[in-house]
Write a protein that holds these residues in place. Structure first.
Motif, PDB file in Angstrom:
ATOM      1  N   ILE A   1      -0.211  -8.745   5.472  1.00 21.70           N
ATOM      2  CA  ILE A   1       0.812  -8.099   4.644  1.00 21.70           C
ATOM      3  C   ILE A   1       0.577  -8.510   3.199  1.00 21.70           C
ATOM      4  N   VAL A   2       0.547  -7.543   2.307  1.00 20.77           N
ATOM      5  CA  VAL A   2       0.340  -7.817   0.887  1.00 20.77           C
ATOM      6  C   VAL A   2       1.514  -7.222   0.105  1.00 20.77           C
ATOM      7  N   THR A   3       2.113  -8.039  -0.750  1.00 21.00           N
ATOM      8  CA  THR A   3       3.214  -7.592  -1.607  1.00 21.00           C
ATOM      9  C   THR A   3       2.772  -7.706  -3.055  1.00 21.00           C
ATOM     10  N   VAL A   4       2.838  -6.591  -3.785  1.00 19.19           N
ATOM     11  CA  VAL A   4       2.387  -6.519  -5.175  1.00 19.19           C
ATOM     12  C   VAL A   4       3.586  -6.240  -6.076  1.00 19.19           C
ATOM     13  N   TYR A   5       3.719  -7.068  -7.123  1.00 16.40           N
ATOM     14  CA  TYR A   5       4.747  -6.846  -8.151  1.00 16.40           C
ATOM     15  C   TYR A   5       4.087  -6.191  -9.360  1.00 16.40           C
ATOM     16  N   LEU A   6       4.621  -5.060  -9.778  1.00 17.28           N
ATOM     17  CA  LEU A   6       4.074  -4.318 -10.909  1.00 17.28           C
ATOM     18  C   LEU A   6       5.074  -4.318 -12.054  1.00 17.28           C
TER      19      LEU A   6
ATOM     20  N   ALA B   1      -3.668  -2.109   9.062  1.00 13.33           N
ATOM     21  CA  ALA B   1      -3.147  -1.601  10.323  1.00 13.33           C
ATOM     22  C   ALA B   1      -4.161  -1.506  11.448  1.00 13.33           C
ATOM     23  N   GLN B   2      -5.459  -1.690  11.174  1.00  9.29           N
ATOM     24  CA  GLN B   2      -6.459  -1.448  12.214  1.00  9.29           C
ATOM     25  C   GLN B   2      -7.398  -2.626  12.463  1.00  9.29           C
ATOM     26  N   ARG B   3      -6.984  -3.814  12.062  1.00 12.04           N
ATOM     27  CA  ARG B   3      -7.759  -5.036  12.273  1.00 12.04           C
ATOM     28  C   ARG B   3      -9.117  -4.941  11.581  1.00 12.04           C
ATOM     29  N   VAL B   4      -9.094  -4.515  10.320  1.00 16.89           N
ATOM     30  CA  VAL B   4     -10.306  -4.366   9.510  1.00 16.89           C
ATOM     31  C   VAL B   4     -10.092  -5.106   8.198  1.00 16.89           C
ATOM     32  N   ARG B   5     -11.044  -5.944   7.820  1.00 16.88           N
ATOM     33  CA  ARG B   5     -10.932  -6.647   6.543  1.00 16.88           C
ATOM     34  C   ARG B   5     -11.823  -5.982   5.510  1.00 16.88           C
ATOM     35  N   GLY B   6     -11.475  -6.198   4.227  1.00 14.16           N
ATOM     36  CA  GLY B   6     -12.315  -5.642   3.186  1.00 14.16           C
ATOM     37  C   GLY B   6     -11.564  -5.450   1.880  1.00 14.16           C
ATOM     38  N   PRO B   7     -12.264  -4.964   0.839  1.00 12.00           N
ATOM     39  CA  PRO B   7     -11.625  -4.732  -0.458  1.00 12.00           C
ATOM     40  C   PRO B   7     -10.718  -3.513  -0.417  1.00 12.00           C
ATOM     41  N   VAL B   8      -9.679  -3.563  -1.243  1.00 10.81           N
ATOM     42  CA  VAL B   8      -8.701  -2.475  -1.322  1.00 10.81           C
ATOM     43  C   VAL B   8      -8.444  -2.167  -2.797  1.00 10.81           C
ATOM     44  N   GLY B   9      -8.336  -0.884  -3.115  1.00 11.24           N
ATOM     45  CA  GLY B   9      -7.925  -0.458  -4.441  1.00 11.24           C
ATOM     46  C   GLY B   9      -6.574   0.220  -4.363  1.00 11.24           C
TER      47      GLY B   9
ATOM     48  N   GLU C   1       9.138 -12.402  -2.997  1.00 13.07           N
ATOM     49  CA  GLU C   1       8.786 -11.979  -4.360  1.00 13.07           C
ATOM     50  C   GLU C   1       8.689 -13.175  -5.307  1.00 13.07           C
ATOM     51  N   GLU C   2       8.083 -14.242  -4.777  1.00  7.22           N
ATOM     52  CA  GLU C   2       7.880 -15.464  -5.542  1.00  7.22           C
ATOM     53  C   GLU C   2       6.395 -15.838  -5.505  1.00  7.22           C
ATOM     54  N   GLU C   3       6.066 -16.954  -6.175  1.00  8.62           N
ATOM     55  CA  GLU C   3       4.701 -17.510  -6.172  1.00  8.62           C
ATOM     56  C   GLU C   3       3.687 -16.461  -6.623  1.00  8.62           C
ATOM     57  N   ALA C   4       3.893 -15.968  -7.831  1.00  8.71           N
ATOM     58  CA  ALA C   4       3.060 -14.883  -8.353  1.00  8.71           C
ATOM     59  C   ALA C   4       1.629 -15.342  -8.625  1.00  8.71           C
ATOM     60  N   GLU C   5       0.680 -14.508  -8.228  1.00 14.54           N
ATOM     61  CA  GLU C   5      -0.739 -14.727  -8.477  1.00 14.54           C
ATOM     62  C   GLU C   5      -1.295 -13.470  -9.148  1.00 14.54           C
ATOM     63  N   PRO C   6      -1.853 -13.580 -10.353  1.00 11.09           N
ATOM     64  CA  PRO C   6      -2.326 -12.375 -11.054  1.00 11.09           C
ATOM     65  C   PRO C   6      -3.429 -11.673 -10.289  1.00 11.09           C
ATOM     66  N   LEU C   7      -3.421 -10.340 -10.351  1.00  9.46           N
ATOM     67  CA  LEU C   7      -4.416  -9.512  -9.669  1.00  9.46           C
ATOM     68  C   LEU C   7      -5.342  -8.858 -10.677  1.00  9.46           C
ATOM     69  N   GLU C   8      -6.521  -8.512 -10.232  1.00  5.73           N
ATOM     70  CA  GLU C   8      -7.505  -7.846 -11.080  1.00  5.73           C
ATOM     71  C   GLU C   8      -7.075  -6.399 -11.327  1.00  5.73           C
TER      72      GLU C   8
ATOM     73  N   ILE D   1      -5.656  -1.475  -9.133  1.00  2.00           N
ATOM     74  CA  ILE D   1      -5.521  -2.894  -8.832  1.00  2.00           C
ATOM     75  C   ILE D   1      -6.424  -3.211  -7.650  1.00  2.00           C
ATOM     76  N   SER D   2      -7.214  -4.257  -7.754  1.00  2.00           N
ATOM     77  CA  SER D   2      -8.165  -4.610  -6.698  1.00  2.00           C
ATOM     78  C   SER D   2      -7.766  -5.933  -6.040  1.00  2.00           C
ATOM     79  N   PHE D   3      -7.912  -5.985  -4.712  1.00  5.07           N
ATOM     80  CA  PHE D   3      -7.689  -7.229  -3.979  1.00  5.07           C
ATOM     81  C   PHE D   3      -8.388  -7.116  -2.633  1.00  5.07           C
TER      82      PHE D   3
END
Length: 380
Positions: A361-366, A314-322, A339-346, A352-354
């Motif tokens: 916009i990031v969409t995570v399926y759990l 939301a604030q034009r900042v890049r970086g790691p997220v937990g 909700e397609e093209e699934a890519e496994p996350l760490e 969960i890290s990314f």
């Protein structure tokens, strides 16, 4: 900076034409306008000396072409009508959690009632308005002059924000005299700023140091009764230290999506499994450790027994997220908006890290672990 208020209250209080909490002191004149807004935390008068705020401005509004869709820039060159002095200003709430002044006024043929509120735990001044709109071909704005110097203002849009000039030096600047924003607009200099929040009014303009919000119009075509009748809306003024930050975003969400409490009963006939273990009282189902990231949506997945967490930067900042999840889960994937093209996350434990990019916009399926689910038909 002006002189500090006499009161040093830590709660909320109200008196004849004033409100105060530990963050702000608000003073009104006999006409019902705000004549002083003092930021107690930062020791600063928010308004310029001699200015009035929360003042309605009515303009003749006759666009050249599309009556209901266009606002032409020359409306400010036409007739302008101020509101009448207040019929009454009275205290209707005086703590301990909230203090409110009620102001009854009229502009042209339209009576309105405003409730100005401070709460014990927020630096936000809420203005709740009920108006019986009886005008035709009239544009209604509310103005807030603030003691902030900036060549640009910031306007929130879905999943991000845009900036527009506060001057009209070029024809390009002139053409952007009215700007759309969803939940807030902000005017900030290097070390201080003011945000104007709203719960459903999207037209704004910021020129020099005056923030204005478009409240109502009254076109006659194609609907001759457009906008006429009763309206209820809320807007809020939020002073803050530093540039635009998470306080503005959080308070805007709080205004638009207030906390709702309701009892929950188990539905044993449901087809989808429910979560049975893992979430403790007072614990969030999901949370992020990056303050510039907003969790926008949590919902069941369109397919399978998992659920979706959708968030954005939301604030034009890049970086790691937990992303921290309160219930046990066995896998997580990053998917697209369909909700397609699934890519496994760490995944490490329930974290969960990314990596996220500005305004991404990031969409995570759990997929929950078996022990976190209650089968249909079983007691919860």
């Amino acid at each position: 900076p002006g002189t500090p208020p006499d009161s040093e209250t830590d709660g909320v209080a109200a008196g004849e034409r004033w409100l105060e909490n530990r963050y702000l002191r608000v003073e009104l004149n006999a006409e019902g306008d705000i004549v002083r807004l003092y930021d107690k935390v930062n020791g600063r008068d928010v308004m310029p000396a001699g200015a009035v705020a929360n003042r309605f401005q009515a303009f003749l509004d006759r666009p050249l072409r599309w009556d209901a869709w266009d606002v032409d820039i020359f409306y400010e060159e036409e007739a302008e009508w101020p509101p009448e002095p207040a019929e009454s200003v009275r205290v209707v709430e005086a703590g301990p959690l909230r203090a409110t002044l009620e102001v009854r006024r009229r502009i042209l043929e339209s009576p309105y009632v405003q409730r100005l509120t401070l709460t014990h735990n927020s630096p936000r001044l809420d203005v709740e308005t009920h108006i019986e709109w009886r005008e035709r071909h009239v544009l209604l704005k509310v103005a807030f002059p603030v003691d902030v110097l900036s060549p640009t203002a910031t306007y929130e849009i879905q999943w991000g924000h845009v900036q527009r000039p506060t001057h009209r030096n070029t024809s390009w600047d002139l053409a952007r005299f009215e700007v759309v924003a969803h939940k807030w607009t902000d005017l900030s200099e290097g070390g201080y700023g003011v945000s104007l929040l709203n719960n459903g009014k999207y037209g704004h303009d910021v020129r020099d140091n005056v923030i204005r919000l478009t409240l109502l119009r009254s076109p006659a075509m194609p609907d001759p009764q457009a906008d006429r009748g009763e309206h209820h809306f809320v807007y809020s003024l939020l002073p803050h230290a530093g540039p635009l930050g998470r306080l503005t975003i959080a308070e805007a969400y709080s205004l638009n999506d207030p906390l709702i409490l309701f009892p929950v009963q188990s539905d044993r006939s449901q087809e989808r499994k429910t979560y049975g273990t893992g979430v403790l009282p007072g614990q969030s189902l999901v949370a992020v450790d990056a303050p510039h990231v907003v969790i926008e949506t949590v919902k069941w997945a369109e397919r399978g027994q998992g659920f979706i967490v959708r968030l954005y930067e939301a604030q034009r900042v890049r970086g790691p997220v937990g992303l921290h999840v309160a219930v046990p889960f066995k896998a997580a994937w990053r998917v697209n908006l369909l909700e397609e093209e699934a890519e496994p996350l760490e995944v490490e434990g329930r974290r969960i890290s990314f990596f996220i990019k500005p305004f991404e916009i990031v969409t995570v399926y759990l997929e929950p672990a078996p022990e976190a689910l209650i089968p249909p038909g079983q007691p919860s």
